[in-house]
Design a protein around this motif. Structure first.
Motif, short mmCIF file in Angstrom:
data_model
loop_
_atom_site.label_atom_id
_atom_site.label_comp_id
_atom_site.label_asym_id
_atom_site.label_seq_id
_atom_site.Cartn_x
_atom_site.Cartn_y
_atom_site.Cartn_z
N ASP A 119 8.28 23.84 -87.40
CA ASP A 119 8.46 22.42 -87.05
C ASP A 119 8.32 22.22 -85.55
N ASN A 120 9.04 23.06 -84.80
CA ASN A 120 9.00 22.96 -83.34
C ASN A 120 7.59 23.20 -82.82
N ALA A 121 6.97 24.28 -83.34
CA ALA A 121 5.62 24.62 -82.86
C ALA A 121 4.68 23.44 -83.07
N CYS A 122 4.79 22.80 -84.23
CA CYS A 122 3.90 21.66 -84.51
C CYS A 122 4.30 20.44 -83.67
N LYS A 123 5.63 20.27 -83.52
CA LYS A 123 6.15 19.11 -82.80
C LYS A 123 5.71 19.12 -81.34
N PHE A 124 5.71 20.33 -80.74
CA PHE A 124 5.44 20.41 -79.30
C PHE A 124 3.99 20.82 -79.00
N VAL A 146 9.74 12.97 -79.26
CA VAL A 146 9.76 13.51 -80.63
C VAL A 146 11.21 13.65 -81.06
N GLY A 147 11.44 13.55 -82.35
CA GLY A 147 12.83 13.60 -82.86
C GLY A 147 13.39 15.00 -82.79
N GLY A 148 14.67 15.08 -83.03
CA GLY A 148 15.32 16.40 -83.06
C GLY A 148 16.71 16.29 -82.48
N SER A 149 17.57 17.22 -82.89
CA SER A 149 18.97 17.15 -82.48
C SER A 149 19.29 18.12 -81.35
N GLY A 150 18.41 19.06 -81.10
CA GLY A 150 18.74 20.12 -80.14
C GLY A 150 19.58 21.21 -80.79
N LEU A 151 19.62 21.21 -82.13
CA LEU A 151 20.44 22.21 -82.83
C LEU A 151 19.58 23.28 -83.50
#
Ligand code: ADP
Length: 663
Positions: free
Chosen positions: A545-550, A618-623
């Motif tokens: 998810d992160n890889a795609c998000k960033f 981009v969304g995300g909680s930092g968790l």
């Protein structure tokens, strides 16, 4: 006459011209020995009366008096009994007087021969120095002289006392009185004119010898005291220095440096000891000039016989069992004979004598202080006591430093907690409010504008659904992290195929998004891994998810995996000590926005978001990464990130154990 009077007082009454003076014990001892030597050197067969105050002082002179008794049959020795001193008649007469007799305070030696006479009559004098601890400093008041009249008077008075204590000696004493003309006053007077035929040269020589000997003893005592004082001062200096520092490194450096000053001919080593680490490098050392340095050498403690002996001694737990190893000469040490390798090594390092003293911390061995002497050397009790005292100080200082560092960690954790709390409030506020208001706006529009074209209605519903899902994910992350942190998670470890779970995670990626190109480069064969399936899916999903998000949609995400070889394990500090396990390393690399190298660890903290939640695009909680790290830790692996910085792409690696050990 009262038999328990002071002889000095009685004598001064009879001979008022006498003028008592003060003498130190060492001078009286020299004087008495020189007078006794006159008896041993002559053929005079004199009368000898000696009062030693207490039995213990007499004990030191027994052999001397046995010799004197071979020269004359008129020897009388007096003392207050302490253990087994009593009345006896051979080889000379001994008289045990009552302990409360004033004689117990006095020192007498009276010698009356035909050619000469001598007498010492002194009484213990209150000393300004603590004479109990410094025997030589005891002081006496009295007289000493070669004057026959004084000697004869003293002998008469003392013989009367002896008869009073031991009447059965009366005939022998009478004989003495006759032989040495002590019976009648006229005879005493006559002896006044008698020329003293004394070998003065012999006497003076002897006296000087004894005085010199006592001076030599004194000097030796001074030098022992001075060296003790020096050691104590240094030990205090070490104590003060190390107590003022909370830095273990500094404490240990100061210790060896100061110790090196006390034992200036030695090499002083200090190394830490951890029961699970078989080898310890020698990190702290001070070396005497000319000795090779051992700094950086690695002690293989598991096979270090001296170390192991000390350890065994400590583990045997015997109350009086010393844990120190004290070797005065390695060439003579029997214990080392069965360890020729160690012996050869010690010779190479110019170690002839050594002293090993362990350092404890809360009852556990934490290190060793080691002293090497290039020559055979008898370690004194003081040496050992000093090194022990310093080892104790070091233990205390290390404990203090540890407590301080715990406090610092606690402090940091508190600060983190505070930051987490405010982050939590801010993120919850933002992350919950934003999707909620979007959902609300969408639903309101749908309700209030029923005429809305169907495509727009569809878009509104889609947006509301997406934001509801964002909310669900956020809440799910909170729950997952709190369960992980409270240890409530149940793990079911089983052999799993990475490929299957990777496919599952990839299929879950939000397909409506414009994803970058995803490439999977797995080897043809991968052994199953021993993990919990749900945990693995969570990690893969979050990293993908992160890889795609960033990463921009024109970029690329590559997934690789392989079994780690030994060189790779050694070359990767993040892996720590996993040499004996077979592990699979999975890497998810992207060509996206990258991470500042200084933030590569921080991103695994809870609520970490590089741009801050308000600036997020981009969304995300930092968790997400905090959850990944906890899961991988629980699965027995490691997770870490790699990036050269902004716009340089990122790589996330994690390891997991292989299910079947590789043979
Ligand atoms: P978030 O929900 O913010 O993604 P994470 O814990 O998953 O929370 O990630 C924490 C931060 O780490 C992100 O906000 C981002 O700054 C950084 N990060 C994570 N993965 C990547 C990546 N592949 N590329 C660049 N930065 C990343």
């Amino acid at each position: 006459m009262n038999v328990s009077n002071s002889l000095l007082q009685d004598l001064c009454q009879v001979l008022p011209h006498l003028q008592p003076q003060i003498y130190f014990k060492s001078s009286l001892a020299a004087l008495s020995h020189a007078i006794e030597d006159l008896i041993l050197a002559g053929t005079d067969q004199p009368l000898v009366i000696a009062n030693f105050q207490q039995e213990r002082f007499y004990r030191q002179e027994i052999s001397r008096y046995e010799k004197i008794a071979q020269y004359t049959d008129q020897v009388y020795v007096l003392a207050a009994p302490e253990t087994d001193f009593g009345n006896a008649s051979a080889p000379y007469a001994t008289i045990a007087f009552a302990p409360d007799d004033e004689l117990a305070q006095e020192w007498h030696l009276i010698v009356i021969g035909r050619q000469y006479s001598a007498c010492v009559v002194c009484r213990e004098h209150a000393s300004p120095i603590d004479s109990a601890s410094l025997d030589q400093a005891r002081q006496f008041q009295g007289i000493w002289t070669f004057d026959p009249q004084v000697s004869i008077q003293a002998a008469r008075l003392l013989l009367e006392r002896i008869v009073a204590y031991r009447p059965e000696l009366a005939p022998k004493i009478k004989q003495a009185q006759r032989r040495y003309r002590l019976l009648h006053e006229s005879q005493v007077q006559a002896s006044r004119s008698k020329v003293v035929e004394l070998d003065l040269r012999l006497f003076v020589n002897r006296l000087v010898t004894y005085l010199q000997a006592s001076q030599y003893k004194l000097l030796k005592a001074y030098s022992t005291i001075a060296s003790k004082e020096r050691k104590e001062r240094l030990s205090n200096a070490i104590a003060t220095a190390i107590r003022h520092s909370f830095n273990p490194n500094e404490i240990l450096t100061i210790t060896v440096t100061e110790l090196g000053q006390v034992f200036s001919h030695c090499r002083c080593l200090l190394y830490r000891y951890q029961s699970d680490s078989p080898k310890e490098p020698i990190a702290y050392e001070s070396t005497a000039a000319g000795l090779p340095s051992l700094k950086g050498e690695v002690w293989s403690l598991a096979s270090h016989p001296l170390f192991q002996t000390a350890l065994a001694q400590s583990q045997s737990n015997g109350e009086n069992q010393s844990e120190n190893i004290v070797i005065a000469d390695i060439t003579q040490d029997l214990g080392l004979q069965s360890h020729p390798d160690l012996k050869a090594q010690l010779v190479r390092w110019q170690v002839r004598a050594c002293l090993l003293v362990p350092i404890h911390y809360q009852g556990i061995w934490v290190g060793m202080l080691e002293l090497h002497h290039p020559e055979a050397h008898l370690w004194t009790e003081d040496d050992v006591a000093l090194v022990e005292a310093i080892a104790t100080q070091v233990g205390v200082a290390l404990m203090q430093a540890q407590a301080y560092s715990n406090l610092e960690t606690l402090n940091r954790q508190l600060v983190d907690l505070e930051r987490t709390q405010s982050n939590l409030i801010a993120i919850v506020g933002h992350e919950l409010r934003t999707p909620l208001s979007t959902i609300r706006v969408c639903l309101e529009s749908l309700v209030t504008e029923p005429q809305m074209p169907p495509e727009l209605q569809q878009m509104m519903l889609q947006t509301a659904l997406e934001d509801a899902d964002r909310l669900r994910k956020l809440i799910q992350d909170f729950i997952t992290l709190s369960r992980l942190e409270s240890g409530l998670m149940r793990w079911q470890l089983e052999p799993i195929s990475l490929k299957e779970y990777l496919d599952l995670a990839l299929s879950g990626l939000e397909s409506h998004q414009k994803l970058p190109k995803i490439v999977v480069e797995l080897p043809h064969y991968l052994p199953p891994i021993q993990v919990d399936g749900e945990g693995l899916i969570e990690v893969l999903t979050k990293l993908l998810d992160n890889a795609c998000k960033f990463t921009h949609k024109t970029g690329e995400v590559i997934i690789r995996a392989h079994i780690l070889n030994l060189e790779e394990v050694r070359g990767e500090p993040a892996l720590g000590n996993i040499l004996n396990k077979a592990v699979l390393k999975v890497t998810i690399a992207d060509t996206g926005r990258g991470i500042e190298p200084s933030r590569l660890e921080a991103i695994f903290e809870r609520f970490y978001q590089e741009e801050g939640f308000l600036q997020r695009t981009v969304g995300g909680s930092g968790l997400g990464l905090a959850i990944c790290r906890r899961i991988i830790d629980n699965l027995g692996g490691k997770i870490w990130a790699e990036s050269l910085g902004k716009d340089q792409g990122s790589k996330f690696h994690f390891t997991v154990p292989v299910a079947v050990p590789i043979t």
